[in-house]
Structures are given as C-alpha cells and as structure tokens.
Design a protein around this motif. Structure first.
Motif: not given
Length: 66
Positions: A31-47
């Motif tokens: 198995y391949h495990f990530p070394e440095n997991p980083e949080p995903k950036l959430e982008t808000t979509s315009k209405s």
C-alpha cells in the motif's frame, strides 16, 4: 489409550506466527500511504440564479390568513 504427543507444538505454533507476521508485512508494504496529508481547500461557487441570492420565506397553506 495412547497419549497425544505435544513435543512439536511449540515449534509449529512459533513458525506459524512468524509466517503470519511476514505475510502481513508483505501485504501492508504494497500500500502507498501519503507522507504529509493536507486539508483540501473548499471553494464556494457563485450563485447564478436570482432566487439563490436572496432570502425567501415559505408559507404553509394552513398558515395563510383567511
């Protein structure tokens, strides 16, 4: 009635445990495990719809004035 020979049980159980340990290590190493997991950036979509930009009140039919 003959007695059960248990003289080889220790080496049998120990070799089984060593074999299971090595098999588990080989399975996990694939198995391949990530070394440095980083949080995903959430982008808000315009209405794009006009009703999504303003607050609207929903009236229930039974709460309307008579």
């Amino acid at each position: 009635m003959p007695q059960l020979d248990t003289s080889t049980w220790f080496i049998t159980i120990m070799s089984m445990l060593v074999t299971l340990f090595f098999m588990f290590q080989l399975k996990v190493s694939k198995y391949h495990f990530p070394e440095n997991p980083e949080p995903k950036l959430e982008t808000t979509s315009k209405s794009t719809a006009p009703w999504e930009e303003k607050w609207t009140k929903i009236y229930f039919p039974l709460s309307l004035p008579l």
